[in-house]
Structures are given as structure tokens and as C-alpha cells.
Design a protein around this motif. Structure first.
Motif, PDB file in Angstrom:
ATOM      1  N   GLY A 237      34.051  76.934  51.068  1.00  0.00           N
ATOM      2  CA  GLY A 237      34.276  75.723  51.856  1.00  0.00           C
ATOM      3  C   GLY A 237      35.055  74.669  51.097  1.00  0.00           C
ATOM      4  N   LEU A 238      34.791  74.551  49.804  1.00  0.00           N
ATOM      5  CA  LEU A 238      35.503  73.576  48.973  1.00  0.00           C
ATOM      6  C   LEU A 238      37.003  73.828  49.027  1.00  0.00           C
ATOM      7  N   GLU A 239      37.401  75.071  48.863  1.00  0.00           N
ATOM      8  CA  GLU A 239      38.829  75.382  48.874  1.00  0.00           C
ATOM      9  C   GLU A 239      39.448  75.144  50.248  1.00  0.00           C
ATOM     10  N   ARG A 240      38.678  75.362  51.323  1.00  0.00           N
ATOM     11  CA  ARG A 240      39.199  75.093  52.663  1.00  0.00           C
ATOM     12  C   ARG A 240      39.347  73.588  52.888  1.00  0.00           C
ATOM     13  N   ILE A 241      38.443  72.801  52.358  1.00  0.00           N
ATOM     14  CA  ILE A 241      38.545  71.342  52.471  1.00  0.00           C
ATOM     15  C   ILE A 241      39.770  70.838  51.712  1.00  0.00           C
ATOM     16  N   ILE A 242      39.991  71.381  50.519  1.00  0.00           N
ATOM     17  CA  ILE A 242      41.157  70.983  49.733  1.00  0.00           C
ATOM     18  C   ILE A 242      42.442  71.363  50.468  1.00  0.00           C
ATOM     19  N   ALA A 243      42.479  72.573  51.047  1.00  0.00           N
ATOM     20  CA  ALA A 243      43.660  73.009  51.790  1.00  0.00           C
ATOM     21  C   ALA A 243      43.895  72.114  53.001  1.00  0.00           C
ATOM     22  N   GLY A 244      42.826  71.753  53.686  1.00  0.00           N
ATOM     23  CA  GLY A 244      42.952  70.864  54.838  1.00  0.00           C
ATOM     24  C   GLY A 244      43.439  69.485  54.444  1.00  0.00           C
ATOM     25  N   THR A 245      42.985  69.004  53.303  1.00  0.00           N
ATOM     26  CA  THR A 245      43.437  67.703  52.814  1.00  0.00           C
ATOM     27  C   THR A 245      44.927  67.736  52.478  1.00  0.00           C
ATOM     28  N   ALA A 246      45.362  68.832  51.863  1.00  0.00           N
ATOM     29  CA  ALA A 246      46.778  68.984  51.547  1.00  0.00           C
ATOM     30  C   ALA A 246      47.617  68.983  52.817  1.00  0.00           C
ATOM     31  N   ALA A 247      47.119  69.666  53.863  1.00  0.00           N
ATOM     32  CA  ALA A 247      47.843  69.697  55.134  1.00  0.00           C
ATOM     33  C   ALA A 247      47.902  68.308  55.755  1.00  0.00           C
ATOM     34  N   LEU A 248      46.818  67.559  55.618  1.00  0.00           N
ATOM     35  CA  LEU A 248      46.786  66.196  56.153  1.00  0.00           C
ATOM     36  C   LEU A 248      47.787  65.301  55.433  1.00  0.00           C
ATOM     37  N   ILE A 249      47.854  65.453  54.131  1.00  0.00           N
ATOM     38  CA  ILE A 249      48.806  64.659  53.361  1.00  0.00           C
ATOM     39  C   ILE A 249      50.247  65.024  53.716  1.00  0.00           C
ATOM     40  N   GLY A 250      50.472  66.325  53.969  1.00  0.00           N
ATOM     41  CA  GLY A 250      51.832  66.791  54.218  1.00  0.00           C
ATOM     42  C   GLY A 250      52.271  66.746  55.661  1.00  0.00           C
ATOM     43  N   ARG A 251      51.495  66.118  56.551  1.00  0.00           N
ATOM     44  CA  ARG A 251      51.866  66.081  57.967  1.00  0.00           C
ATOM     45  C   ARG A 251      53.174  65.322  58.158  1.00  0.00           C
ATOM     46  N   SER A 252      53.873  65.656  59.183  1.00  0.00           N
ATOM     47  CA  SER A 252      55.162  64.994  59.455  1.00  0.00           C
ATOM     48  C   SER A 252      55.010  63.843  60.431  1.00  0.00           C
ATOM     49  N   GLU A 253      53.977  63.924  61.306  1.00  0.00           N
ATOM     50  CA  GLU A 253      53.829  62.869  62.306  1.00  0.00           C
ATOM     51  C   GLU A 253      53.237  61.619  61.664  1.00  0.00           C
ATOM     52  N   PRO A 254      53.577  60.442  62.178  1.00  0.00           N
ATOM     53  CA  PRO A 254      53.063  59.190  61.609  1.00  0.00           C
ATOM     54  C   PRO A 254      51.572  59.052  61.845  1.00  0.00           C
TER      55      PRO A 254
END
Length: 255
Positions: A237-254
């Protein structure tokens, strides 16, 4: 805290948390000594067995003596919870300690809290209570939030990401604590239980009716040598949370 507390009661609780805990009274006791005794007893037997009377017996004083320092068990638990989270991090800047990598900082925060729950399993028994805003808890929040500051998250996202991380760790730690307690009371470890139980189950059902459950369950059981592994769930779960956080940071929409 009890929902019936008044503003004065909250002020007294906060005063206990934020005030000096080392000033001795007439009996020579200090709040610090009472809290330390309570934590030792909770570590040994859990908070269900904890009472002001038993703490007084441990300190070899009359029970009424404690009430001049700490009003009751609820306040004592708040003090214990705050004290348990003192000095968790040796460095003020967690992310710098992790080479500036926010991912490693999140892993370090998770590991630190996992270790905390292992050292003081009774903390998981306090889930559902209203938050305690003691000095050590507030400092912990500040330090852990700071590890996520400036990486591309909004303030609400920082708080939500940290909350998700800590709730995940606590949930897995609570299950681990429960499994440890079951092993202790039963005298059978999980590996032995799983071997006996799974062997007995083989003859109790037509597993062709449950092909996916059988395949996946057998794979997981073979890996964990148990029905499940809280530590594996924690790491996964920790690694999935980190991956999700990375995706959130890298989003293109404002935001």
C-alpha cells in the motif's frame, strides 16, 4: 476526550499537555513520572487494563494523589499519546535527511510510524478518539508535512496525502497488533495455524466452484504462510500511495 467537557476542561487538558511536567508536588510526584508509569503499563498489558488506581499502585502512592496532577484516565491517555510521539525524528528536516527525495521521505515517515506502533501497540486502541493537540504531536505533524512542502501539492493535498499515509500504516499496524495478541493467547503462531487450517479446509469444499479464489488464495497463502500479512499489505500500500502522489503531482490539469 469526553464530549461533555466544557471549555474550561479543554483548557485544563491543554495546560497539562503544554505546561511543565517535571515540577514535583508535595508527594514528590511529577506529571512526567505518572505518564511514564502509565506508558509502561500500557506497553505491558494494553490500555484496557490501565486505571488510575493501578498507576498509583505502581508508583506506590495513594490513588487520590494522582488526581492532583492528572484529573483522570482520559487526560492521562492524552498525555501518554503525546509523549509517545516525542523525539521520533532526529533531524528537523526529514526530506533533507532523505537526500531531498520526497518519495524516500514518505517511506521514512511510514517506517517511523510503523516502528512507533510496534513499540507502543496500545496507540492503535485509541483510534476514533478526537485528536490530541499536544506539543509533540503538533511538532510531528509539522515535520511530516514539511517533507511534502513545495513538491507540487496544494495545502489540502498535503494534509490529505499525509493523512492517507498515516491511516494506512495505522490500519496495518492495528491488524499486526491483533495477530500478535491472538498468537500470544492461543500459543500457536500464524504459520502453524495456517498449515493446519488450510490442510483441514482442503477437504471441506469443492474448490472447483471457486477457481479464482482458490488460485489467488493459494498463491497468497504460499507467499505469506498465513491468510494475510499486515507487513506485506503495509509495504504494498505504501508504494501505491507514493505512486498516486507522483501522479497527482504530475497532473496536467489545473488544481
Amino acid at each position: 476526550m469526553s464530549p461533555s467537557k466544557s471549555g474550561n476542561d479543554y483548557a485544563r487538558s491543554l495546560s497539562l499537555l503544554w505546561g511543565s511536567q517535571t515540577v514535583p508536588g508535595r508527594s514528590g510526584l511529577t506529571v512526567q513520572k505518572i505518564v511514564a508509569a502509565g506508558m509502561d503499563m500500557a506497553d505491558e498489558n494494553g490500555i484496557e487494563q490501565l486505571s488510575m488506581r493501578k498507576v498509583a499502585e505502581r508508583l506506590e502512592v495513594g490513588a487520590m494523589s494522582l488526581y492532583t496532577y492528572v484529573p483522570g484516565k482520559s487526560e492521562l491517555l492524552e498525555l501518554m499519546l503525546d509523549k509517545s510521539q516525542a523525539n521520533l525524528y532526529a533531524c528537523d528536516d526529514i526530506r533533507a535527511e532523505c537526500g531531498g527525495d520526497w518519495r524516500e521521505a514518505m517511506r521514512f515517515i511510514a517506517k517511523t510510524n510503523w516502528t512507533l506502533f510496534g513499540k507502543h501497540p496500545w496507540i492503535t486502541e485509541l483510534s476514533g478518539r478526537r485528536p490530541v493537540f499536544g506539543p509533540h504531536i503538533v511538532l510531528k505533524y509539522e515535520m511530516e508535512l514539511s517533507a511534502l512542502d513545495g513538491i507540487g501539492l496544494s495545502d489540502i493535498e498535503m494534509d490529505s496525502t499525509l493523512s492517507l499515509l498515516l491511516m494506512h500504516v495505522e490500519s496495518c499496524a492495528r491488524l499486526q497488533t491483533s495477530m500478535n495478541r491472538t498468537q500470544k493467547t492461543s500459543g500457536i503462531d500464524d504459520n502453524e495455524w495456517w498449515l493446519e487450517y488450510s490442510t483441514a479446509m482442503e477437504n471441506m469444499a469443492d474448490w472447483s466452484r471457486f477457481p479464482v479464489s482458490s488460485r489467488v488464495g493459494n498463491a497468497a497463502g504460499e507467499l505469506h504462510q498465513s491468510a494475510y500479512s499486515p507487513e506485506h499489505a503495509y509495504q504494498f500500500g505504501l508504494e501505491r500511495i507514493i505512486a498516486g502522489t507522483a501522479a497527482l503531482i504530475g497532473r496536467s490539469e489545473p488544481r
